[in-house]
Design a protein around this motif. Structure first.
Motif, short mmCIF file in Angstrom:
data_model
loop_
_atom_site.label_atom_id
_atom_site.label_comp_id
_atom_site.label_asym_id
_atom_site.label_seq_id
_atom_site.Cartn_x
_atom_site.Cartn_y
_atom_site.Cartn_z
N PRO A 18 16.92 -30.64 9.39
CA PRO A 18 16.42 -30.34 8.05
C PRO A 18 16.83 -31.39 7.01
O PRO A 18 16.06 -31.68 6.09
N GLN A 19 18.02 -31.98 7.15
CA GLN A 19 18.45 -33.00 6.20
C GLN A 19 17.55 -34.24 6.30
O GLN A 19 17.23 -34.87 5.30
N LEU A 20 17.15 -34.58 7.51
CA LEU A 20 16.25 -35.72 7.70
C LEU A 20 14.88 -35.40 7.10
O LEU A 20 14.28 -36.25 6.44
N ALA A 21 14.40 -34.20 7.29
CA ALA A 21 13.11 -33.79 6.70
C ALA A 21 13.17 -33.89 5.18
O ALA A 21 12.23 -34.38 4.54
N ASP A 22 14.28 -33.44 4.58
CA ASP A 22 14.43 -33.52 3.12
C ASP A 22 14.44 -34.97 2.64
O ASP A 22 13.84 -35.31 1.63
N ALA A 23 15.15 -35.84 3.38
CA ALA A 23 15.21 -37.26 3.01
C ALA A 23 13.83 -37.90 3.09
O ALA A 23 13.47 -38.72 2.23
N LEU A 24 13.07 -37.55 4.09
CA LEU A 24 11.72 -38.10 4.22
C LEU A 24 10.81 -37.59 3.11
O LEU A 24 9.98 -38.33 2.59
N GLN A 25 11.00 -36.34 2.73
CA GLN A 25 10.18 -35.78 1.65
C GLN A 25 10.40 -36.54 0.35
O GLN A 25 9.47 -36.81 -0.39
N THR A 26 11.63 -36.92 0.07
CA THR A 26 11.94 -37.63 -1.18
C THR A 26 11.85 -39.14 -1.02
O THR A 26 11.98 -39.86 -2.00
N GLN A 27 11.66 -39.62 0.24
CA GLN A 27 11.60 -41.06 0.53
C GLN A 27 12.86 -41.77 0.06
O GLN A 27 12.82 -42.90 -0.43
N ALA A 30 19.01 -43.65 1.03
CA ALA A 30 20.42 -43.24 1.12
C ALA A 30 20.53 -41.87 1.80
O ALA A 30 21.41 -41.66 2.65
N ALA A 31 19.66 -40.95 1.45
CA ALA A 31 19.66 -39.63 2.07
C ALA A 31 19.25 -39.73 3.54
O ALA A 31 19.78 -39.01 4.39
N LEU A 32 18.32 -40.63 3.85
CA LEU A 32 17.91 -40.85 5.23
C LEU A 32 19.10 -41.35 6.05
O LEU A 32 19.36 -40.85 7.14
N ALA A 33 19.84 -42.30 5.51
CA ALA A 33 21.02 -42.83 6.21
C ALA A 33 22.05 -41.73 6.44
O ALA A 33 22.61 -41.62 7.54
N PHE A 34 22.29 -40.90 5.43
CA PHE A 34 23.24 -39.80 5.56
C PHE A 34 22.78 -38.83 6.66
O PHE A 34 23.57 -38.42 7.51
N ALA A 35 21.49 -38.48 6.65
CA ALA A 35 20.96 -37.54 7.65
C ALA A 35 21.08 -38.12 9.06
O ALA A 35 21.39 -37.39 10.00
N ALA A 125 13.19 -50.97 9.21
CA ALA A 125 13.52 -52.00 10.20
C ALA A 125 14.71 -51.53 11.03
O ALA A 125 15.60 -50.87 10.50
N PRO A 126 14.73 -51.85 12.31
CA PRO A 126 15.87 -51.46 13.15
C PRO A 126 17.21 -51.92 12.57
O PRO A 126 18.19 -51.17 12.60
N ALA A 127 17.28 -53.12 12.03
CA ALA A 127 18.53 -53.63 11.47
C ALA A 127 19.01 -52.77 10.30
O ALA A 127 20.22 -52.55 10.15
N ASP A 128 18.08 -52.27 9.49
CA ASP A 128 18.45 -51.41 8.36
C ASP A 128 19.02 -50.08 8.86
O ASP A 128 19.98 -49.54 8.28
N LEU A 129 18.46 -49.55 9.93
CA LEU A 129 18.97 -48.29 10.47
C LEU A 129 20.33 -48.48 11.14
O LEU A 129 21.19 -47.62 11.02
N ILE A 130 20.50 -49.60 11.81
CA ILE A 130 21.81 -49.89 12.41
C ILE A 130 22.86 -49.99 11.31
O ILE A 130 23.96 -49.41 11.42
N ALA A 131 22.54 -50.67 10.22
CA ALA A 131 23.47 -50.77 9.09
C ALA A 131 23.76 -49.40 8.51
O ALA A 131 24.92 -49.09 8.16
N ALA A 132 22.74 -48.55 8.39
CA ALA A 132 22.93 -47.20 7.86
C ALA A 132 23.82 -46.36 8.78
O ALA A 132 24.68 -45.61 8.31
N LEU A 133 23.62 -46.50 10.08
CA LEU A 133 24.43 -45.74 11.03
C LEU A 133 25.86 -46.24 11.11
O LEU A 133 26.78 -45.48 11.39
N ASP A 134 26.06 -47.52 10.83
CA ASP A 134 27.40 -48.11 10.86
C ASP A 134 28.20 -47.88 9.58
O ASP A 134 29.40 -48.07 9.56
N ALA A 135 27.51 -47.47 8.51
CA ALA A 135 28.17 -47.30 7.20
C ALA A 135 29.19 -46.18 7.22
O ALA A 135 29.15 -45.28 7.98
#
Length: 135
Positions: A18-27, A30-35, A125-135
């Motif tokens: 649900p957190q990912l769905a909320d992040a996608l809804q608001t685009q 930062a919320a996407l990375a958290f989810a 981009a994959p690199a952006d998601l890797i950075a978000a997951l590593d944060a």
């Protein structure tokens, strides 16, 4: 004891975040990375995992564009958002599992789509998601 089932099994996991769905809804990136860091992501599978081996989540499916050869990873906030045309099986990918997969295939995957068929698609981009997951 009336009304209680003997040996009731654990309920099946919900194939959604649900957190990912909320992040996608608001685009909201930062919320996407958290989810992504704090919950599972629904991934389509080429091959389902072995039920007797909890370490085997299966083989994650990717899309290769026949015209360009570009490879996309499709992720979903909810299994209900996966188009019927994709493989039937899905799995919940943990944050660590998603990070490992992206790290192993970063050179091949050109883009990642979230909920590609809606209701709130997003691309990264994959690199952006890797950075978000590593944060």
């Amino acid at each position: 004891m009336a009304g209680k089932k003997r040996g009731a099994k654990n309920p099946l996991p919900e194939f959604r975040n649900p957190q990912l769905a909320d992040a996608l809804q608001t685009q909201d990136m930062a919320a996407l990375a958290f989810a992504l860091r704090h919950g599972p992501t629904v991934v389509p599978l080429m091959r389902p995992g072995n039920r007797d081996d909890p370490r085997d989540v299966g083989e994650i499916w990717t899309y290769r564009d026949p015209n360009t050869g570009d490879v996309a990873l499709l992720l979903f906030s909810d299994a209900a958002h996966k188009p019927e045309a994709l493989p039937a099986h899905v799995a919940l990918q943990s944050p660590a599992g998603l990070r490992a997969f992206l790290g192993a295939h970063e050179a091949v995957i050109t883009t990642v789509f979230f909920d590609i068929a809606g209701p709130h698609p997003m691309q990264a981009a994959p690199a952006d998601l890797i950075a978000a997951l590593d944060a």
